[in-house]
Write a protein that holds these residues in place. Structure first.
Motif, short mmCIF file in Angstrom:
data_model
loop_
_atom_site.label_atom_id
_atom_site.label_comp_id
_atom_site.label_asym_id
_atom_site.label_seq_id
_atom_site.Cartn_x
_atom_site.Cartn_y
_atom_site.Cartn_z
N GLY A 226 64.67 119.95 -46.64
CA GLY A 226 65.44 119.04 -47.48
C GLY A 226 65.79 119.56 -48.85
O GLY A 226 66.38 120.64 -49.01
N LEU A 227 65.40 118.80 -49.88
CA LEU A 227 65.85 119.04 -51.26
C LEU A 227 65.52 120.45 -51.77
O LEU A 227 66.39 121.07 -52.39
CB LEU A 227 65.27 117.98 -52.19
N PRO A 228 64.30 120.98 -51.58
CA PRO A 228 64.04 122.35 -52.06
C PRO A 228 65.01 123.37 -51.45
O PRO A 228 65.48 124.27 -52.15
CB PRO A 228 62.60 122.61 -51.61
N LEU A 229 65.31 123.23 -50.17
CA LEU A 229 66.27 124.15 -49.54
C LEU A 229 67.65 124.00 -50.17
O LEU A 229 68.34 125.00 -50.41
CB LEU A 229 66.35 123.88 -48.04
N SER A 396 69.17 124.70 -40.57
CA SER A 396 68.93 123.53 -39.72
C SER A 396 68.04 122.49 -40.37
O SER A 396 67.96 121.35 -39.90
CB SER A 396 68.32 123.97 -38.38
N HIS A 397 67.35 122.84 -41.46
CA HIS A 397 66.43 121.90 -42.11
C HIS A 397 66.87 121.52 -43.52
O HIS A 397 66.13 120.81 -44.21
CB HIS A 397 65.02 122.51 -42.18
N ASP A 401 64.27 115.61 -43.51
CA ASP A 401 63.13 115.18 -44.33
C ASP A 401 63.48 115.27 -45.81
O ASP A 401 62.75 115.84 -46.63
CB ASP A 401 61.91 116.06 -44.01
N PHE A 402 64.61 114.69 -46.16
CA PHE A 402 65.17 114.83 -47.51
C PHE A 402 64.49 113.83 -48.45
O PHE A 402 64.64 112.63 -48.32
CB PHE A 402 66.68 114.58 -47.47
#
Length: 479
Positions: A226-229, A396-397, A401-402
């Motif tokens: 999610g957000l970190p990516l 893909s991630h 789980d954002f």
């Protein structure tokens, strides 16, 4: 001995004094000796390999020149090319080849496997190999003659400011500068020190501080979603630009101190409006080298095939650019993606221009630059990933789980350094935006009262000292 280390500053000061005090006849010798010492500081074994490589190509160039008017010229030329590609291929790609052969054999349950070699890739080999190839190709084209001065030729290949990470210098640009005496000029020293400080500010304050979250994520990629990516997706381009262009500015600054102007590698790439333009602004020395010695000769030779030849030439060129970066399928993927994008732009140029002509110019420019940046960020997912699996995991991630919460991921530390890096990049972006608007920012700055100018210098030095970040190695040293 990194450019931002105390050892390097002492080394540079000693070399500078010798260069301008020992006499014109020995300036090339000083630079050669300094380059050898610089390499020996990295590794004594590397000195041996580098000297063998220099001596080999020195005599290959002379041999090729002697055979220029004989029927053996083509054979000799391909021997010189094969020698350089063979050396590069052996050290950089032989284990990659063995690994993939073993993987292929395992699919058929074949017995046995090729044993990987215990090799250390010589630092800078991709850069000075391409310089040697360009030099030999120009001799074969009769665009220049072989250099007879061993010192001049050696400095061309291993001149210490560009030894570690380029730029990929051209022989016809470097030899005329190194072959004549250089008088001490305060303007050269001043300009070189300014450029070095500016590059150090970019590398240390921005590059080092953004390196920690970027590498932390890619080294443990399956710990993040999610957000970190998403954050790293946008930050990684800034990190790479600050690190690589910072190194380039430092290298150009050091060379300028000695009265030598190396080719620049960057021209405000984040203002490119398409991928083709981006590569005319990013890593210019490599992309222009590949254009002159791979793409252009290819499409000239196969021009009877028209657009098919152009598209094939694009993919071959970007395959070389991709694999030049390293022996990993991730770099092949980077080259493939770039080739697809530029081929698309080539095939749809007329249609895209028709659509753009019906829209507000400001909107077209904004959307074009944004899409180009996003595409570059996409390719950097493969560039930074350790393998293809990690790259696909990232993509893909990125929206799974954002959660709007970074504390649990510990991606960004609770320190001011990260935010100082973002602010510093904002300063650089504004400067480049003004330059893109044809504002001569350097001349304006140099025209300020001395007190204001030195305030700017001191602020950069303070930022370098207090916000140096956790990273130290330059990204492009690995290539």
């Amino acid at each position: 001995m990194h450019f931002d280390s105390l050892y390097f500053f002492v080394f540079l000061a000693v070399t500078f004094l010798l260069y301008y005090r020992i006499g014109y006849k020995f300036q090339q010798l000083v630079l050669f000796a300094a380059s050898i010492f610089f390499i020996a500081f990295l590794s004594p074994k590397l000195v041996v390999f580098t000297l063998i490589f220099v001596i080999l190509n020195y005599f290959l160039g002379i041999w090729l020149q002697k055979k220029a008017e004989t029927r053996f010229r083509v054979t000799v030329f391909w021997i010189t090319i094969a020698a350089n590609i063979g050396i590069l291929g052996f050290f950089k790609y032989i284990n990659f080849f063995f690994e993939n052969v073993n993987l292929f054999l395992s699919l058929f349950n074949a017995q046995g496997s090729l044993k990987l070699l215990d090799l250390i890739i010589p630092v800078g080999i991709s850069y000075y190999t391409f310089q040697a190839l360009g030099y030999l190709i120009r001799i074969n084209r009769k665009a220049e003659k072989a250099e007879t001065s061993f010192l001049a030729f050696a400095n061309y290949l291993i001149f210490f400011p560009k030894f570690l990470a380029g730029p990929v210098e051209r022989s016809n640009h470097f030899f005329p500068q190194i072959s004549k005496p250089v008088l001490f000029q305060a303007d050269n020293v001043t300009a070189g020190l300014r450029l070095f400080l500016w590059g150090m500010f970019k590398k240390v304050v921005i590059g080092n501080n953004l390196a920690d979250p970027v590498y932390k994520l890619y080294n443990n990629i399956e710990d993040y979603t999610g957000l970190p990516l998403l954050i790293i997706f946008f930050l990684q381009a800034i990190h790479l630009y600050a690190d690589f262009s910072g190194y380039t500015d430092m290298a150009l600054g050091v060379a300028r101190i000695f009265g030598i102007k190396l080719v620049d590698n960057f021209n405000r790439p984040f203002f490119a409006r398409n991928v083709g333009e981006f590569w005319r602004r990013w890593h210019i020395s490599l992309s222009s080298w590949c254009n002159d010695f791979i793409f252009s000769p290819f499409i000239v030779k196969y021009r009877k095939y028209g657009n098919k030849a152009a598209i094939a030439g694009i993919f071959i060129t970007f395959y070389v650019i991709g694999i030049w970066h390293g022996a990993n399928w991730t770099f092949v993927a980077v080259g493939l993606l770039q080739g697809i994008a530029i081929s698309y732009e080539f095939a749809t140029k007329r249609k895209r221009l028709q659509i753009a002509s019906r829209l507000p110019q400001g909107l077209v420019t904004f959307v074009s630059r944004t899409l180009t940046y996003l595409f570059f960020s996409l390719t950097l997912v493969f560039f930074n990933s350790q393998n293809i699996h990690d790259a696909f995991y990232f993509l893909s991630h990125i929206f799974s789980d954002f959660r709007f919460n970074l504390s649990g991921n510990k991606l960004i530390y609770d320190s001011a350094s990260f935010f100082v890096a973002i602010i510093a990049f904002g300063v650089i972006y504004i400067k480049e935006m003004l330059q893109e608007m044809k504002v001569d920012v350097p001349s304006y700055f140099y025209g300020l009262p001395r007190g204001l100018r030195w305030t700017g210098y001191y602020l950069m030095m303070v930022a370098v000292f207090y916000y140096s970040g956790a990273g130290d190695a330059f990204v492009y040293l690995q290539f």
